[in-house]
Design a protein around this motif. Structure first.
Motif, short mmCIF file in Angstrom:
data_model
loop_
_atom_site.label_atom_id
_atom_site.label_comp_id
_atom_site.label_asym_id
_atom_site.label_seq_id
_atom_site.Cartn_x
_atom_site.Cartn_y
_atom_site.Cartn_z
N TYR A 208 -86.20 69.32 122.36
CA TYR A 208 -85.47 69.75 121.18
C TYR A 208 -85.40 68.61 120.16
O TYR A 208 -84.56 67.72 120.30
N PRO A 209 -86.29 68.63 119.16
CA PRO A 209 -86.17 67.63 118.09
C PRO A 209 -84.86 67.88 117.34
O PRO A 209 -84.52 69.04 117.09
N MET A 210 -84.14 66.82 117.00
CA MET A 210 -82.85 66.97 116.32
C MET A 210 -82.91 66.31 114.95
O MET A 210 -83.79 65.50 114.67
N THR A 211 -81.94 66.65 114.12
CA THR A 211 -81.84 66.02 112.81
C THR A 211 -81.07 64.71 112.93
O THR A 211 -80.00 64.70 113.56
N ASN A 212 -81.61 63.65 112.38
CA ASN A 212 -80.84 62.41 112.28
C ASN A 212 -80.02 62.49 111.01
O ASN A 212 -80.52 62.24 109.92
N THR A 213 -78.73 62.83 111.16
CA THR A 213 -77.91 63.06 109.96
C THR A 213 -77.64 61.76 109.22
O THR A 213 -77.19 61.78 108.08
N ASP A 214 -77.91 60.62 109.87
CA ASP A 214 -77.74 59.33 109.19
C ASP A 214 -78.93 58.99 108.30
O ASP A 214 -78.81 58.13 107.43
N ALA A 215 -80.07 59.65 108.54
CA ALA A 215 -81.30 59.36 107.78
C ALA A 215 -81.45 57.86 107.52
O ALA A 215 -81.52 57.40 106.40
N SER A 216 -81.46 57.10 108.63
CA SER A 216 -81.47 55.64 108.55
C SER A 216 -82.70 55.12 109.28
O SER A 216 -83.29 55.81 110.10
N ASN A 217 -83.07 53.86 109.00
CA ASN A 217 -84.20 53.29 109.73
C ASN A 217 -83.74 52.44 110.91
O ASN A 217 -84.56 51.89 111.64
N ASP A 218 -82.41 52.32 111.11
CA ASP A 218 -82.01 51.55 112.29
C ASP A 218 -80.87 52.16 113.09
O ASP A 218 -80.35 51.53 114.00
N HIS A 219 -80.47 53.38 112.78
CA HIS A 219 -79.63 54.09 113.74
C HIS A 219 -79.71 55.59 113.53
O HIS A 219 -80.34 56.06 112.58
N PHE A 220 -79.11 56.32 114.45
CA PHE A 220 -79.18 57.78 114.35
C PHE A 220 -77.83 58.38 114.72
O PHE A 220 -77.02 57.77 115.41
N MET A 221 -77.62 59.58 114.22
CA MET A 221 -76.43 60.36 114.54
C MET A 221 -76.89 61.80 114.63
O MET A 221 -77.60 62.29 113.75
N MET A 222 -76.51 62.46 115.71
CA MET A 222 -76.89 63.87 115.84
C MET A 222 -75.84 64.74 115.19
O MET A 222 -74.66 64.40 115.16
N ASP A 223 -76.28 65.88 114.68
CA ASP A 223 -75.39 66.88 114.12
C ASP A 223 -74.69 67.60 115.28
O ASP A 223 -75.36 68.21 116.12
N PRO A 224 -73.36 67.50 115.37
CA PRO A 224 -72.66 68.08 116.52
C PRO A 224 -72.94 69.58 116.69
O PRO A 224 -73.01 70.08 117.81
N LYS A 225 -73.13 70.29 115.58
CA LYS A 225 -73.38 71.74 115.66
C LYS A 225 -74.75 72.00 116.29
O LYS A 225 -74.90 72.87 117.14
N GLU A 226 -75.73 71.20 115.86
CA GLU A 226 -77.08 71.32 116.41
C GLU A 226 -77.07 70.98 117.91
O GLU A 226 -77.69 71.65 118.72
N GLN A 227 -76.31 69.93 118.22
CA GLN A 227 -76.21 69.46 119.60
C GLN A 227 -75.59 70.54 120.49
O GLN A 227 -76.06 70.80 121.59
N PHE A 228 -74.56 71.19 119.97
CA PHE A 228 -73.89 72.23 120.72
C PHE A 228 -74.85 73.39 120.99
O PHE A 228 -74.90 73.93 122.10
N ALA A 229 -75.64 73.76 119.97
CA ALA A 229 -76.60 74.86 120.12
C ALA A 229 -77.64 74.52 121.20
O ALA A 229 -78.03 75.38 122.00
N VAL A 230 -78.08 73.26 121.23
CA VAL A 230 -79.07 72.84 122.23
C VAL A 230 -78.47 72.88 123.63
O VAL A 230 -79.09 73.36 124.58
N ILE A 231 -77.24 72.40 123.75
CA ILE A 231 -76.58 72.41 125.06
C ILE A 231 -76.45 73.84 125.57
O ILE A 231 -76.69 74.13 126.74
#
Ligand SMILES: [Zn+2]
Length: 134
Positions: free
Chosen positions: A39-62
């Motif tokens: 499951y590719p996820m969206t990096n809501t931080d759109a950063s080159n040195d860290h990432f944050m998953m979208d909790p809603k997307e994460q919940f759907a994957v779980i």
């Protein structure tokens, strides 16, 4: 020990390459150390040195994994500019000792390196990956 089908292993590297120079992230599901879903996820931080998953997307994957009787085996992300090992932030933010962290390094852009680890209370342990052709 982590077993990853070749197709999924390649898809993770393709995901990292397509997101470059930003970090990408995603989740791998399966059971007993054998990966079956990606499951590719969206990096809501759109950063080159860290990432944050979208909790809603994460919940759907779980939810989807649960429906397939799978568990979350791996959280992966890319390191566009640094080696395939957990950063200090990765170690600090790792709150899931039962889940492997897979890091794809694009430090050498055309020779991607993927490595997996468990991170438990600040202790990083490498996890061997077997890439399965079948
Ligand atoms: Zn990282």
């Amino acid at each position: 020990m982590l077993e990853i089908p070749e197709k999924i292993h390649q898809a993770i590297i393709d995901h990292a390459q397509s997101g470059f120079p930003l970090e990408v992230c995603g989740i791998l599901g399966g059971s007993a150390g054998v990966v079956r879903s990606h499951y590719p996820m969206t990096n809501t931080d759109a950063s080159n040195d860290h990432f944050m998953m979208d909790p809603k997307e994460q919940f759907a994957v779980i939810k989807a994994m649960r429906a397939d009787a799978e568990e979350m085996l791996v959280i992966y992300h890319s390191h566009p500019e640094s080696p395939a090992r957990p950063s200090e932030e990765d170690i600090r933010l790792a709150l899931t000792p039962g889940v492997c962290h897979l890091i794809v390094s694009l430090q050498n852009r055309y020779t991607p390196v993927a490595k997996a680890f468990t991170i438990n209370g600040g202790v990083v342990t490498p996890v061997p990956i077997t890439v399965n052709g079948a």
